[in-house]
Each structure stands twice: as C-alpha cells, then as structure tokens.
Design an enzyme around this catalytic site. Structure first.
Site, PDB file in Angstrom:
ATOM      1  N   LYS A  73      30.592  48.937  24.849  1.00 14.29           N
ATOM      2  CA  LYS A  73      31.484  47.943  25.452  1.00 14.29           C
ATOM      3  C   LYS A  73      32.724  47.797  24.567  1.00 14.29           C
ATOM      4  O   LYS A  73      32.614  47.488  23.375  1.00 14.29           O
ATOM      5  CB  LYS A  73      30.714  46.621  25.557  1.00 14.29           C
TER       6      LYS A  73
HETATM    7  C1  E4P Z   1      29.635  40.201  30.240  1.00 11.84           C
HETATM    8  O1  E4P Z   1      29.791  41.371  30.049  1.00 11.84           O
HETATM    9  C2  E4P Z   1      30.479  39.144  29.642  1.00 11.84           C
HETATM   10  O2  E4P Z   1      30.483  39.261  28.266  1.00 11.84           O
HETATM   11  C3  E4P Z   1      30.022  37.802  30.101  1.00 11.84           C
HETATM   12  O3  E4P Z   1      29.687  37.866  31.473  1.00 11.84           O
HETATM   13  C4  E4P Z   1      30.952  36.678  29.770  1.00 11.84           C
HETATM   14  O4  E4P Z   1      30.477  35.526  30.419  1.00 11.84           O
HETATM   15  P1  E4P Z   1      30.974  34.043  30.033  1.00 11.84           P
HETATM   16  O5  E4P Z   1      32.333  33.841  30.579  1.00 11.84           O
HETATM   17  O6  E4P Z   1      29.963  33.156  30.714  1.00 11.84           O
HETATM   18  O7  E4P Z   1      30.901  33.952  28.541  1.00 11.84           O
END
Ligand code: E4P
Length: 217
Positions: A88
């Site tokens: 990622k």
């Molecule tokens: C996923 O890949 C993201 O890191 C995540 O969905 C972020 O979510 P949040 O806005 O609830 O922190």
C-alpha cells in the site's frame, strides 16, 4: 464486488472469514497501532498471521516511507512476507514513481489516500492493482464520496484501465450498497458495517412469528 475487512484485529478478521464472505484485508498504520503492534519484527509477524487467516485473499500492508528509494526498499520487504501481500503506497509524487517501479517488477500495489478522479487516473497509469478512494473522509468534508467512486468507475471503463476500485473509509452498510451500485470492484469495511448488511427489522419480526407458529406445527 469483493469484500475486504478494514482492520488489523485478528479476531475480527477471523469472524468475517467465518461468515464465508471475506475476500481480503486492508490495514493502515493507524489500524496496526490500535492493535499495539510495534517494531519491524512484530509488524512483519502480524501481516503473516493476517495472511494465514484470510487463506489466499489479498492483504494490503502500508509502507511508512515517503521517498522513492525507501518506499521501494520497504515494499520489497513487505511483498516478501507472503504472496498475497499487496504493498500500500500513498498518493504522493514518489509514491506514484514507486508504484510504477513495483508494477514493472511484479509487485502488486494499492494506491491509498485517494480523494480525486485525477489522483485515480495517475494511480491507474502507474499500474496500481487497486486504487483506494476514502469515501467516508470525503463525506466528512461535505463532498460526496460515492459520487467519486461512480466518476472513477466511469473513467476506468471508458479508458479501459485495469486497476480495481477499492472503496475505503466505509462508515456504514448503506455506503457498501451504494458502492456496489455505482461499480466499486471492492469495498473494504469495518466489521460493524459488514454485519450491518444483515439487519432489517422485518426480518426479525418475520422470524419471530415463524418460530412462534412453528410451535403449533
Ligand atoms: C483503507 O485502506 C483505509 O486505510 C481506511 O479505509 C481508512 O478509513 P478511515 O477513514 O475510517 O480511517
């Protein structure tokens, strides 16, 4: 649409897996910190444990570096943990450059922190396997997160981009339904939002009545 769970909590990952609908996992540094995972060795071990629970589903592991050379070094180490690890990478200049490098070297990536169609085009051009628009955070800033998913889906379809749209920052079951409607390839959700899909009061009322009537059978 594939279902990923957005957590680093092993018990929650196991619960979603046991439901039989889990296709993968996304994590981020905030989610790992929430589980108290500290230090490189513990982080690597935790990703390995997650990969074992999901049995074949993709697991996104986020780099912490922000410059090209270190993103690449870190990503190579993460990718070596397990064949299902997807590296990622944040949507920054060096991140896009690194995604391109990973693509050319057979390492799959998830481009994270995406908030616009322009960013999604760049991620696809660099060859990201997944692009992660954060729809909940967009809604929080009074824009329409689902609308962005629809726009990216339209662009990717017209242009023939192969990058999968991974709707992230999901806040509730309605988000999941709307993302499915407008063409997200994947939704990564907290366990509560997935379980929220089960709920309807008429189901509970109907079942109670059937069970009551069954006593008269
Ligand atoms: C996923 O890949 C993201 O890191 C995540 O969905 C972020 O979510 P949040 O806005 O609830 O922190």
């Amino acid at each position: 649409m594939k279902f990923f769970i957005d957590t680093a909590n092993l018990a929650q990952i196991q619960e979603a897996h046991d439901l039989g609908i889990l296709d993968g996992v996304t994590t981020n540094p905030s989610l790992m910190a929430k589980e108290g995972i500290k230090g490189e060795a513990a982080i690597m071990k935790h990703y390995e444990a997650i990969c074992e629970v999901v049995e074949g589903g993709d697991v996104s592991a986020e780099v912490l570096s922000t410059d090209f050379a270190n993103i690449v070094e870190e990503g190579k180490k993460l990718a070596a943990i397990h064949p299902n690890i997807v590296v990622k990478v944040p949507m920054i200049k060096d991140g896009v450059k690194a995604i391109k490098w990973f693509t050319e070297n057979g390492i799959r990536t998830n481009c994270t922190l995406v908030f616009s169609a322009g960013q999604a085009i760049l991620a696809a051009k660099a060859g990201a396997a997944y692009v992660s628009p954060f729809i909940g955070r967009i809604d929080d800033s009074s824009w329409d997160g689902v609308e962005l998913i629809a726009q990216i889906a339209q662009i990717y379809s017209v242009q023939g981009f192969k990058t999968e749209i991974l709707a992230a920052s999901i806040r509730n079951a309605l988000h999941i339904v709307k993302c499915a409607e407008v063409g997200a390839d994947v939704c990564t959700c907290p366990l509560d939002s997935i379980l929220g899909l089960l709920k309807h009061p008429l189901t509970d009322i109907g079942l109670a009545k059937f069970l009551e009537d069954a006593k008269k059978m």
